[in-house]
Design an enzyme around this catalytic site. Structure first.
Site, short mmCIF file in Angstrom:
data_model
loop_
_atom_site.label_atom_id
_atom_site.label_comp_id
_atom_site.label_asym_id
_atom_site.label_seq_id
_atom_site.Cartn_x
_atom_site.Cartn_y
_atom_site.Cartn_z
CD GLU A 279 -2.54 1.18 2.71
OE1 GLU A 279 -3.54 1.90 2.81
OE2 GLU A 279 -2.14 0.44 3.63
CE LYS A 341 -8.60 0.93 2.95
NZ LYS A 341 -7.58 1.37 3.92
CB CYS A 391 -4.71 -1.42 4.49
SG CYS A 391 -4.12 -1.16 6.18
#
Length: 525
Positions: A279, A341, A391
């Site tokens: 990330e 995301k 994440c």
């Protein structure tokens, strides 16, 4: 709520402080049952203590006892979040303790509600150990599911994660998911406490049921591990863990040092088809930086691909939108696909109710991140279909992959440098392992630091790099299994399990209640 007499209320009030203290201690103790500790014997100690503490009190007082259990559980279990406030201690350090305490107090409402519901309806079980334990497990399942879905949801440290480190015991998540596994864990964990309060004959039966449940879960898991062994797709991976301190990552001039480190690690000898960076491995807009892409192309062999985390921005009529993204590049530096995301971290990536709350988000950047459209499967040339999860997204059961376009593996790009050497990264890894079991898919996890890993479709960790380590993992991509029951039907499978348990209990209760020695007239001589 259930009415109680004045004498009962006085007795409850006298003992309530002790009950709440013991419940809080049991809640804190329960954290030792999950990674990185994984002490399975703690499960019956914690949940049986909670079961005993809630006996003989009203639902309102049970709410306080359950909340105390939750306060101990989350106060210890998510204490690692304080580490993130000290990354920029000058701005946020003073908020560390009150923020963690406040979050723990809010999350504790869910165990509190579970225990209050149990206390309200436990009279319907007539004190029978099996029925009482089943009721507590059902209430726990419902409120744990709410915790994972209400508002933005936070399904961290589910009770089912106590089984993560036990190969066979975690496998039923392929059929009933992590919430269903929590139901089994709480049922088996509370049953010894229920047996302790029961008569001797019922006590022995209850303990026998605990053994049967554990044996059945172990046997089912063992069969799953031994069957349907998938073939590897023949894809070689290279995971890169740069180990860039979070406090340095966004400093002026740090981009060159970061890029150089990732390039040097990527250029080590070895063969790979997919190069995986974590990330925001590139702390800038990589798709806008031709010079950086050209340098990266030199580290990507011909016919190989790079998947990397990097911020992205899109210009609109209303201004710029910023995304926490995963991007795929070929060996020429051409972008092939991207994923934004969709499940963002409150206060980390955006500020809820920002028009009213005068708060800053903790991550660097030009503005709040915007959410992407949802789970997505990326089709990349020469590579198996991949689901991207950045994440925090990996912690949500049933919300990681696109069910309409099933991938062959899950790539979890993450950055746990926020949490140092705390227990947080191990707990995060536990979530990733459970997603592998639930979906029947390997999960590959590349972290800036702690913990990069290759996880097969049974949740076994094949390779890993620990927190604070700079290095690479070269490993083949494990094979995918057939779509699991949970991946097809989600949490409905848990509801079927719970309903079946209640029906079965009702059946054996009805049989046991039949009068003995009753003889029909037509049987008389």
């Amino acid at each position: 709520m259930e009415a109680i007499s004045e004498d009962d209320a006085r007795m409850q009030s006298t003992r309530l402080p002790l009950r709440t203290l013991l419940a809080a201690a049991a809640g804190a103790l329960s954290v030792l049952a999950i990674p990185p500790f994984s002490l399975l014997f703690v499960v019956p100690l914690a949940f049986s203590t909670l079961f005993v503490m809630v006996q003989g009190i009203s639902a309102w007082r049970a709410l306080l006892v359950g909340w105390s259990f939750g306060l101990g559980q989350f106060g210890f279990g998510i204490s690692w979040i304080a580490e993130s406030f000290y990354v920029d201690a000058e701005r946020f350090g003073v908020l560390a303790i009150p923020s963690v305490a406040g979050l723990a107090a809010v999350l504790a409402l869910f165990p509190g509600l579970a225990v209050a519901l149990f206390a309200q309806f436990k009279r319907l079980t007539s004190g029978r150990p099996l029925a009482s334990s089943l009721l507590l497990a059902t209430c726990w399942f419902g409120t744990e599911w709410l915790r994972g879905h209400l508002l933005t949801g936070f399904p961290w440290n589910l009770a089912g994660y106590t089984l993560v480190e036990y190969d066979a015991l975690r496998q039923p998540a392929a059929w009933i998911g992590s919430y269903g596994l929590s139901f089994i864990v709480v049922f088996a964990g509370a049953l010894p406490g229920a047996a302790f309060l029961a008569e001797k004959q019922a006590r022995l039966k209850s303990l026998a049921v605990v053994g049967i449940v554990v044996l059945a879960v172990w046997a089912a898991g063992t069969v799953r591990i031994a069957s349907d062994a998938p073939a590897a797709p023949g894809i070689d991976l290279r995971l890169v863990q740069g180990n860039i301190p979070q406090g340095e990552k966004w400093e002026p001039g740090s981009r060159e040092r970061t890029l150089t480190r990732y390039l040097d690690l990527s250029d080590r000898p070895g063969k790979f088809d997919l190069l995986l960076w974590p990330e925001t491995a590139f702390p800038g807009f990589l798709d806008e930086d031709a010079a950086a892409r050209s340098r990266i192309a030199g580290a990507v062999p011909e016919h190989a691909l790079l998947l990397t985390g990097a911020p992205d921005r899109v210009e609109t009529d209303d201004g710029s939108l910023y995304f926490n993204a995963l991007q795929a590049y070929d060996s020429s530096g051409r972008i092939l696909a991207g994923y934004a995301k969709h499940h963002l971290v409150p206060f980390g990536e955006y500020v809820p109710l920002s028009d009213w709350l005068p708060l800053e988000r903790m991550t660097e950047g030009l503005g709040d991140f915007a959410p992407g459209p949802g789970p997505r499967t990326l089709a990349l040339p020469g590579a198996p279909l991949v689901a991207a999860a950045i994440c925090y997204e990996i912690i949500f059961p049933g919300h990681v992959i696109d069910a309409e376009f099933r991938p062959d593996w899950i790539y979890n790009a993450t950055n746990d440098a926020w949490f140092g050497t705390s227990i947080g990264p191990e707990q995060h890894l536990a979530s990733a392992r459970m997603r592998a079991v639930e979906e029947g898919l390997p999960v590959v996890r590349a972290a800036n630091t702690g913990i990069s890993a290759v996880i097969d479709a049974t949740g076994a960790v094949l390779e890993r790099l620990d927190t604070g380590t700079t290095g690479i993992i070269d490993a083949p991509l494990p094979g995918a299994r057939a779509a699991t029951l949970y991946s097809r039907f989600g949490d409905w499978t848990s509801l079927v399990l719970i309903a079946t348990c209640w029906i079965f209990l009702g059946g054996i209760t009805a049989v046991g209640a039949r009068p003995k020695g009753h003889v029909r007239k037509d049987e008389c001589g």
